[in-house]
Write a protein that holds these residues in place. Sequence first.
Motif, PDB file in Angstrom:
ATOM      1  N   PRO A  39      60.591 -17.810  64.181  1.00 21.02           N
ATOM      2  CA  PRO A  39      60.577 -16.539  63.449  1.00 21.02           C
ATOM      3  C   PRO A  39      59.153 -16.027  63.214  1.00 21.02           C
ATOM      4  N   GLU A  40      59.002 -14.720  63.297  1.00 16.83           N
ATOM      5  CA  GLU A  40      57.752 -14.029  62.963  1.00 16.83           C
ATOM      6  C   GLU A  40      58.149 -12.726  62.294  1.00 16.83           C
ATOM      7  N   THR A  41      58.664 -12.818  61.082  1.00 17.52           N
ATOM      8  CA  THR A  41      59.242 -11.642  60.439  1.00 17.52           C
ATOM      9  C   THR A  41      58.513 -11.217  59.172  1.00 17.52           C
ATOM     10  N   THR A  42      57.364 -11.814  58.886  1.00 18.88           N
ATOM     11  CA  THR A  42      56.631 -11.412  57.681  1.00 18.88           C
ATOM     12  C   THR A  42      55.745 -10.210  58.010  1.00 18.88           C
ATOM     13  N   ASN A  43      55.109  -9.665  56.995  1.00 23.16           N
ATOM     14  CA  ASN A  43      54.248  -8.496  57.216  1.00 23.16           C
ATOM     15  C   ASN A  43      52.773  -8.861  57.225  1.00 23.16           C
ATOM     16  N   SER A  44      52.471 -10.146  57.489  1.00 24.50           N
ATOM     17  CA  SER A  44      51.061 -10.543  57.538  1.00 24.50           C
ATOM     18  C   SER A  44      50.840 -11.611  58.609  1.00 24.50           C
ATOM     19  N   ILE A  45      49.611 -11.686  59.083  1.00 26.09           N
ATOM     20  CA  ILE A  45      49.231 -12.676  60.088  1.00 26.09           C
ATOM     21  C   ILE A  45      49.370 -14.083  59.505  1.00 26.09           C
ATOM     22  N   SER A  46      48.870 -14.270  58.295  1.00 27.60           N
ATOM     23  CA  SER A  46      48.976 -15.597  57.666  1.00 27.60           C
ATOM     24  C   SER A  46      50.435 -15.950  57.397  1.00 27.60           C
ATOM     25  N   GLY A  47      51.231 -14.961  57.020  1.00 27.59           N
ATOM     26  CA  GLY A  47      52.661 -15.195  56.767  1.00 27.59           C
ATOM     27  C   GLY A  47      53.410 -15.631  58.008  1.00 27.59           C
ATOM     28  N   ASN A  48      53.125 -14.986  59.142  1.00 27.22           N
ATOM     29  CA  ASN A  48      53.791 -15.369  60.391  1.00 27.22           C
ATOM     30  C   ASN A  48      53.381 -16.764  60.835  1.00 27.22           C
ATOM     31  N   ASP A  67      49.829 -20.782  64.989  1.00 27.30           N
ATOM     32  CA  ASP A  67      48.800 -19.773  64.774  1.00 27.30           C
ATOM     33  C   ASP A  67      49.392 -18.381  64.947  1.00 27.30           C
ATOM     34  N   ASP A  68      48.704 -17.422  64.399  1.00 32.50           N
ATOM     35  CA  ASP A  68      49.017 -16.021  64.637  1.00 32.50           C
ATOM     36  C   ASP A  68      47.695 -15.270  64.569  1.00 32.50           C
ATOM     37  N   SER A  69      47.603 -14.220  65.345  1.00 28.04           N
ATOM     38  CA  SER A  69      46.369 -13.438  65.439  1.00 28.04           C
ATOM     39  C   SER A  69      46.687 -11.959  65.451  1.00 28.04           C
ATOM     40  N   GLY A  70      45.686 -11.168  65.132  1.00 30.30           N
ATOM     41  CA  GLY A  70      45.856  -9.733  65.222  1.00 30.30           C
ATOM     42  C   GLY A  70      44.521  -9.017  65.089  1.00 30.30           C
ATOM     43  N   LEU A  71      44.549  -7.761  65.476  1.00 31.53           N
ATOM     44  CA  LEU A  71      43.394  -6.887  65.356  1.00 31.53           C
ATOM     45  C   LEU A  71      43.645  -5.956  64.180  1.00 31.53           C
ATOM     46  N   GLU A  72      42.646  -5.809  63.311  1.00 28.89           N
ATOM     47  CA  GLU A  72      42.775  -4.941  62.146  1.00 28.89           C
ATOM     48  C   GLU A  72      41.696  -3.869  62.188  1.00 28.89           C
ATOM     49  N   ALA A  73      42.095  -2.614  62.311  1.00 29.52           N
ATOM     50  CA  ALA A  73      41.158  -1.487  62.336  1.00 29.52           C
ATOM     51  C   ALA A  73      41.009  -0.931  60.918  1.00 29.52           C
ATOM     52  N   GLU A  74      39.776  -0.843  60.467  1.00 32.06           N
ATOM     53  CA  GLU A  74      39.482  -0.394  59.101  1.00 32.06           C
ATOM     54  C   GLU A  74      40.061   0.989  58.805  1.00 32.06           C
ATOM     55  N   ALA A  75      39.850   1.940  59.703  1.00 30.31           N
ATOM     56  CA  ALA A  75      40.285   3.321  59.465  1.00 30.31           C
ATOM     57  C   ALA A  75      41.806   3.487  59.511  1.00 30.31           C
ATOM     58  N   ARG A 113      38.286  -5.845  63.063  1.00 32.07           N
ATOM     59  CA  ARG A 113      38.068  -7.281  63.109  1.00 32.07           C
ATOM     60  C   ARG A 113      39.278  -7.955  63.732  1.00 32.07           C
ATOM     61  N   PHE A 114      39.008  -9.036  64.441  1.00 34.80           N
ATOM     62  CA  PHE A 114      40.066  -9.903  64.937  1.00 34.80           C
ATOM     63  C   PHE A 114      40.240 -11.024  63.927  1.00 34.80           C
ATOM     64  N   VAL A 115      41.476 -11.363  63.634  1.00 30.22           N
ATOM     65  CA  VAL A 115      41.789 -12.423  62.675  1.00 30.22           C
ATOM     66  C   VAL A 115      42.757 -13.413  63.314  1.00 30.22           C
ATOM     67  N   THR A 116      42.502 -14.691  63.127  1.00 23.94           N
ATOM     68  CA  THR A 116      43.450 -15.745  63.495  1.00 23.94           C
ATOM     69  C   THR A 116      43.650 -16.639  62.289  1.00 23.94           C
ATOM     70  N   VAL A 117      44.889 -17.029  62.052  1.00 26.39           N
ATOM     71  CA  VAL A 117      45.196 -17.999  61.013  1.00 26.39           C
ATOM     72  C   VAL A 117      46.003 -19.131  61.633  1.00 26.39           C
ATOM     73  N   PHE A 118      45.507 -20.351  61.460  1.00 28.92           N
ATOM     74  CA  PHE A 118      46.257 -21.547  61.820  1.00 28.92           C
ATOM     75  C   PHE A 118      46.869 -22.104  60.539  1.00 28.92           C
ATOM     76  N   THR A 119      48.154 -22.409  60.580  1.00 25.88           N
ATOM     77  CA  THR A 119      48.811 -23.102  59.475  1.00 25.88           C
ATOM     78  C   THR A 119      49.158 -24.495  59.959  1.00 25.88           C
ATOM     79  N   LEU A 120      48.689 -25.480  59.228  1.00 23.90           N
ATOM     80  CA  LEU A 120      48.954 -26.885  59.516  1.00 23.90           C
ATOM     81  C   LEU A 120      49.892 -27.416  58.450  1.00 23.90           C
ATOM     82  N   VAL A 121      51.012 -28.003  58.870  1.00 19.64           N
ATOM     83  CA  VAL A 121      51.894 -28.711  57.946  1.00 19.64           C
ATOM     84  C   VAL A 121      51.796 -30.181  58.324  1.00 19.64           C
ATOM     85  N   LEU A 122      51.059 -30.917  57.510  1.00 20.54           N
ATOM     86  CA  LEU A 122      50.781 -32.326  57.782  1.00 20.54           C
ATOM     87  C   LEU A 122      51.551 -33.175  56.773  1.00 20.54           C
TER      88      LEU A 122
END
Length: 192
Positions: A39-48, A67-75, A113-122
């Motif tokens: 699933p990738e149904t949240t509204n954020s990169i970190s959430g997905n 992981d999930d990544s995305g491009l975020e344009a300021e304007a 900016r490009f953003v990547t978030v890795f979530t680790l469940v250890l």
Amino acid sequence: MELCFATNNQHKLDEVAAWLGDLFTLKTLRDIGCTDELPETTNSISGNSRQKADYVWTHFGVSCFADDSGLEAEALNGEPGVNSAHYSGSRDTARNIQKLLTNLSSAGSRRARFVTVFTLVLHGVEHQFEGIVEGQILEEPRGNGGFGYDPVFLPDGSDRTFAEMSMVEKNAISHRSRALAKMVAYLKEQVK
């Protein structure tokens, strides 16, 4: 230690395996018997990122990361963000880039900016690691390398887009590499 990378993308797997060395046995979703669409149904990169890792832990009981990544344009108030891969309504890269350029055509700022978030469940405990690369969106694509928005993204301090860099050059400064380096450093501390 065994770890599952919540992907079946061989390129991503090879990249992470090179960073981890032989301290860890890296498994894919296929290796653990997961054929589900994560699933990738949240509204954020970190959430997905979190949602995918939590799914693997909950359903398969395997320590893992996603992981999930995305491009975020300021304007554009952070667009395309979590919708980067299908910003135009499809996964067509050229159409996604064109929509971005059209939406920025009258914008005062081309900062992004490009953003990547890795979530680790250890062992059931969650940790997140973020990597960011600041830059700007060019008015037209340059370069043939990379993927996604790389031809229009000019990272700060560079005169070349990600698409004009070799994979080695891009990986030395990319958002994915920055997030991955943080996660790998944490993992290596856990096995000392």
